[in-house]
Design a protein around this motif. Structure first.
Motif, short mmCIF file in Angstrom:
data_model
loop_
_atom_site.label_atom_id
_atom_site.label_comp_id
_atom_site.label_asym_id
_atom_site.label_seq_id
_atom_site.Cartn_x
_atom_site.Cartn_y
_atom_site.Cartn_z
N ASP A 1 19.34 24.78 18.84
CA ASP A 1 20.20 23.77 18.24
C ASP A 1 20.53 22.73 19.31
O ASP A 1 21.04 23.07 20.37
N ASP B 1 30.57 21.65 13.33
CA ASP B 1 30.71 21.70 14.78
C ASP B 1 29.75 22.66 15.45
O ASP B 1 29.48 22.54 16.64
N VAL B 2 29.26 23.65 14.70
CA VAL B 2 28.34 24.64 15.26
C VAL B 2 27.11 24.74 14.35
O VAL B 2 27.25 24.91 13.15
N SER C 1 22.10 24.94 22.45
CA SER C 1 22.41 26.37 22.34
C SER C 1 21.38 27.00 21.42
O SER C 1 20.48 26.33 20.91
N ARG D 1 24.60 22.29 14.09
CA ARG D 1 24.37 21.00 13.43
C ARG D 1 22.92 20.77 13.05
O ARG D 1 22.64 20.10 12.06
N GLY E 1 22.86 16.73 22.40
CA GLY E 1 24.14 17.19 22.92
C GLY E 1 23.92 18.44 23.76
O GLY E 1 22.86 18.62 24.37
N THR E 2 24.89 19.31 23.78
CA THR E 2 24.78 20.56 24.53
C THR E 2 23.94 21.54 23.73
O THR E 2 24.28 21.89 22.60
N ASN F 1 22.70 20.32 19.06
CA ASN F 1 24.05 19.81 18.91
C ASN F 1 24.03 18.31 18.58
O ASN F 1 24.81 17.52 19.10
N ASP F 2 23.12 17.95 17.71
CA ASP F 2 22.86 16.56 17.35
C ASP F 2 23.37 16.34 15.93
O ASP F 2 22.98 17.04 15.00
N TYR F 3 24.23 15.33 15.77
CA TYR F 3 24.75 15.02 14.44
C TYR F 3 23.69 14.46 13.49
O TYR F 3 23.95 14.30 12.30
#
Length: 681
Positions: free
Chosen positions: A346, A299-300, A339, A302, A336-337, A348-350
Motif C-alpha cells: 500500500d 486512513d489505512v 506499508s 488507501r 506516501g508512507t 498510502n496514496d489518496y
C-alpha cells in the motif's frame, strides 16, 4: 477540540516526494468465527433512493498533470464515472479561473478549465465546480458561470461555494484559505446568498451548494464564539433559501483497516441527522435541498483492499440514503508512507490511479503512471451496479463482516453487491428474495478479490447461493423469473401524520381498481402493516419516539404488483399528556462529547418518593461518561438515572451528565419515569 489537518488538499505528493519506509504487515480486520452460512435478504418492496445521472463521482485537481488527458478520461469513463469535481479540494479557495492561477499553490500545465471540461465530456461526466470563496468574489464566480454556460455552452449545472470553509480557523483549526475578516458561519452564509444571486442572475438553471459538515464529524454541533448555533445551523438558517444542495465530506479515520470498514454503519444515521437539520433550519420548501458527498477516503489501506471495500460499501450506503453524488478523493495524489496491508503493498496514496513517482532516494516507486489501484476496481463495480434509473431496495445481512446492497433495475432484474470484510475467511451466502422471483440458471458475477489486477466476470453459483472470497466484492446480477407487462406504476411518495402510537399514512391516488399495501422496512425484509383500496392507512401499536421507514406498493385486479413508492421516514411522538415530562438537551458540545442536561418534571397528583428515569441510546457508539445530581448507570445501550429524592406535583429535578459519541449523535427521544412513558419536550 481541533481537527487533524487533511494536508492532502494543499500539497500533492505527485509533486513532493515523501520519504517512505516499508512497515510490518498490518494486523487487518479481527474476524470473529464465521457462521456456517451467511444469510442475506433482499426485499424489492423496501424501496430506497433512486440512482440519478451524476451518482458516481471523483475529484480532479489542478496540480495533477494528468487532469483531462485522454488516458485518464477513458479510465474514468470505463469505471462508470458520471461526475467530476474541479479544481481540487482546498485549492478551490485559492484558485482564480480566469488566469488559471492559485497563489501559494502549484498549478500543473494543461489543467485549465477548458481542458478539464474536455476531459469531463470524454468521460461522459457532468462537472461539479467549486467557486472560490476564500480569496475570490461573487462577481468572479458569476463571470465563471457566464464563461462556462453562456460563452462556451458547457451547461455546467452544479456549483459549490467554497470547500470545507469551517476549517478557516473559526473553530481553532485552520487549513482553508479565507481572506474575510469575519470567519463565522454567519459571514459565510451571507456570501453564499450573494454568490447565489450573482451566479443565478447569469444562469437561473444552475444549482448552487453550500458547505456543511457531516453529522458526527468535527465541527458538527460545536457553537463557536459569538455564534447563535453550529456551523450547519447558522448556514442553513441564513442561506437555506438561496441554495439547492449542501455539500459534505467524510473521512472516517481509524488506525486499522477494520476502523473505516466498521464506520460505514454510521452512514444511515448521519444522513438522517443531516436531513433533519435541513428540514429544521432551511425554511420553506427545505425538502428541495439535496445532499452531495464530494470527498471521502480512508486512513489505512488507501490503495489496497480495505480502501476498495470501503469505497463499495460507502458509495452504496450513501446513494441508497438519497445522497445524489459521491466522490472519491482523488484521481491522482502520489506516494506516501509505504506499508503492507493484507499481503499487498500500500503506497498510502489518496489516488485511484498511480502517479508513478518514487521516494526521495528512489528506493521505493509506485507502479507506472495511471496503473489502477484497488479502489478503482471497486469504483468500476459500483459504476456497473448503480446506474441512472435504478432504485436501491432493502438488503440486510446477519453477518457483521458481510455487507449487502441491492438495486432493482428498470427491466425488473435485481443486482446485489456483496462485500466480505473478513481478510482471512470466505463466506457461503444464502440469498433470500422478498417480492421478487429469481429466474432459474446461473447468474453473472463480477468480482474483485484481494491482490487481483482487475475485475473478473463469469457465471457463478446460483441466484440463491454465492461463495465470497476473503476480502472481496461481488456483483451478482439476477434476472427476474417473472415479468408482468402493464404492471401498475409505483405510487407517489407517502406522507404521514403521527402520534405517539399511531401513524396515518397517505399517498397520491393512482388509477381506479388498485389495492395498496403498506410495508415497514426492516433491513432486507419488510413487515406488511396493512392494505386498503383507499389512499390512506392508519397504523396502530407503534412504539413512541421510534423511527420508521415505510413504502407503498399497488396491486391491480390481476395481481400484478407495482414497484415500491419512494420511502417515507417518520418518527412517532411521545404522549401528549403523561404523569411526567422530560426535557433533554446538549448544552455544550466539543465534537465527540458534550455536557447534557435533563429536566424531569412530575405531573402526578401525589409526590413521587424516589424515582428512576430510563432511556436507551439510539446507537451503540453513544455512552455516559459521568453524571451528577443522581446516580447514573449504563448497561448496554440502556441508561438508568436513579434518585432517592422526592418529586412533588409540578416539581422539576435537574440532572446532568457528560456524554461521549464516536459517530452521529442521535439524541434519545423516549424516557420513562418509574415505568411510565413521559412527554418529551
Amino acid at each position: 477540540m481541533q481537527k487533524t489537518m487533511p494536508w492532502k488538499r494543499l500539497a500533492s505528493a505527485v509533486l513532493l516526494a515523501a520519504a517512505a519506509a516499508v512497515l510490518p504487515p498490518s494486523a487487518g480486520v479481527s474476524a470473529t468465527a464465521a457462521p456456517a452460512e451467511t444469510r442475506v435478504d433482499i426485499d424489492v418492496r423496501a424501496g430506497l433512493a433512486g440512482v440519478g445521472d451524476v451518482a458516481v463521482g471523483v475529484n480532479h485537481a489542478i496540480w495533477d498533470s494528468q487532469l483531462g488527458t485522454p488516458a485518464v478520461a477513458d479510465l474514468l469513463g470505463d469505471a462508470g464515472v458520471t461526475m467530476v469535481r474541479y479544481p481540487g479540494g482546498s485549492y478551490a479557495d485559492i484558485y482564480h479561473w480566469r488566469d488559471h492561477t492559485a497563489p501559494g499553490g502549484y498549478v500543473a500545465p494543461d489543467t485549465d478549465f477548458d481542458t478539464f471540461m474536455a476531459g469531463a465530456r470524454r468521460t461522459g461526466a457532468q462537472p461539479m465546480i467549486i467557486a472560490n470563496y476564500g480569496t475570490g468574489t461573487a462577481q468572479e464566480a458569476a463571470d465563471w458561470v457566464r464563461y462556462a454556460n453562456v460563452t462556451k455552452g458547457y451547461g455546467a449545472k452544479y456549483w459549490t461555494i467554497g470547500n470545507e470553509n469551517y476549517g478557516n480557523g473559526h473553530y481553532g483549526s485552520a487549513w482553508e484559505a479565507d481572506d474575510h475578516a469575519d470567519k463565522s458561519p454567519k459571514e459565510y452564509a451571507s456570501h453564499v446568498v450573494a454568490y447565489s444571486q450573482a451566479m443565478k442572475a447569469v444562469d437561473p438553471t444552475i444549482k448552487v451548494g453550500a458547505v456543511l459538515t457531516m453529522p458526527g464529524n468535527w465541527p458538527d454541533a460545536i457553537v463557536g464564539s459569538g455564534d447563535q448555533g453550529s456551523w450547519n445551523q447558522e448556514v442553513l438558517t441564513r442561506a437555506g433559501a438561496a441554495i439547492d444542495f449542501v455539500d459534505v465530506h467524510w473521512y472516517p479515520g481509524g488506525s486499522a483497516p477494520a476502523d473505516a470498514l466498521d464506520r460505514t454503519a454510521h452512514i444511515q444515521d448521519a444522513v438522517y441527522l443531516l436531513k433533519q437539520q435541513i428540514s429544521q433550519y432551511a425554511g420553506t420548501n427545505a425538502d428541495r435541498i439535496r445532499i452531495s458527498m464530494t470527498e471521502t477516503n480512508v486512513d489505512v489501506g488507501r490503495n489496497t483492499q480495505p480502501g476498495a471495500l470501503f469505497l463499495a460499501d460507502a458509495y452504496s450506503s450513501l446513494l441508497a440514503q438519497g445522497v445524489f453524488t459521491v466522490h472519491w478523493w482523488n484521481v491522482h495524489n502520489g506516494l506516501g508512507t509505504v506499508s503492507e496491508i493484507a499481503g499487498e503493498t500500500d503506497y498510502n496514496d489518496y489516488g485511484l490511479l498511480s502517479s508513478g513517482n518514487c521516494n526521495a532516494d528512489n528506493t521505493v516507486c509506485q507502479p507506472p503512471m495511471n496503473t489502477p489501484f484497488a479502489p478503482y476496481h471497486a469504483l468500476s463495480l459500483v459504476g456497473d451496479f448503480a446506474k441512472a434509473g435504478d432504485r436501491f431496495v432493502g438488503a440486510g445481512s446477519n453477518d457483521a463482516l458481510v455487507s449487502a446492497h441491492a438495486v432493482r433495475k428498470a427491466n425488473g432484474d435485481v443486482a446485489v453487491l456483496l462485500i466480505n470484510k473478513d481478510p482471512d475467511a470466505s463466506r457461503t451466502v444464502e440469498l433470500n428474495y422478498h417480492g421478487f422471483t429469481a429466474a432459474a440458471g446461473t447468474p453473472s458475477v463480477a468480482s474483485f478479490t484481494n491482490g487481483a489486477d482487475g475485475v473478473a466476470t463469469a457465471p457463478a453459483g446460483s441466484a440463491s447461493s454465492q461463495t465470497l472470497a476473503p476480502y472481496s466484492i461481488s456483483l451478482v446480477t439476477v434476472r427476474a423469473g417473472r415479468t408482468e407487462a402493464n404492471s401498475p406504476k409505483a405510487p407517489g411518495k407517502p406522507a404521514a401524520t403521527v402520534t405517539a402510537r399511531t401513524a396515518t399514512i397517505s399517498w397520491p391516488a393512482g388509477p381506479a381498481g388498485l389495492k395498496y399495501e403498506v410495508f415497514r422496512q426492516n433491513g432486507g425484509t419488510s413487515e406488511q402493516l396493512g392494505e386498503t383500496t383507499g389512499t390512506s392507512l392508519t397504523v396502530g401499536n407503534l412504539d413512541p419516539g421510534r423511527r420508521y421507514t415505510v413504502n407503498v406498493v399497488a396491486r391491480d385486479g390481476s395481481g400484478r404488483v407495482s414497484p415500491a413508492s419512494p420511502p417515507l421516514t417518520f418518527t412517532t411522538g411521545t404522549p401528549g399528556s403523561s404523569t411526567c415530562t422530560v426535557k433533554f438537551r446538549d448544552v455544550n458540545d466539543w465534537g465527540n462529547g458534550y455536557v447534557g442536561a435533563v429536566d424531569v418534571t412530575s405531573n402526578a397528583a401525589a409526590p413521587v418518593n424516589g424515582w428512576t428515569l430510563t432511556f436507551t441510546w439510539p446507537t451503540g457508539w453513544q455512552s455516559v461518561s459521568s453524571g451528577w445530581s443522581a446516580t447514573w448507570n449504563q448497561s448496554g445501550r440502556t441508561v438508568k438515572v436513579t434518585s432517592d429524592g422526592v418529586l412533588a406535583p409540578g416539581a422539576t429535578a435537574s440532572v446532568g451528565f457528560v456524554g461521549n459519541y464516536s459517530g452521529p449523535n442521535v439524541l434519545p427521544a423516549v424516557f420513562d419515569l418509574n415505568g411510565a412513558v413521559c412527554t418529551s419536550v
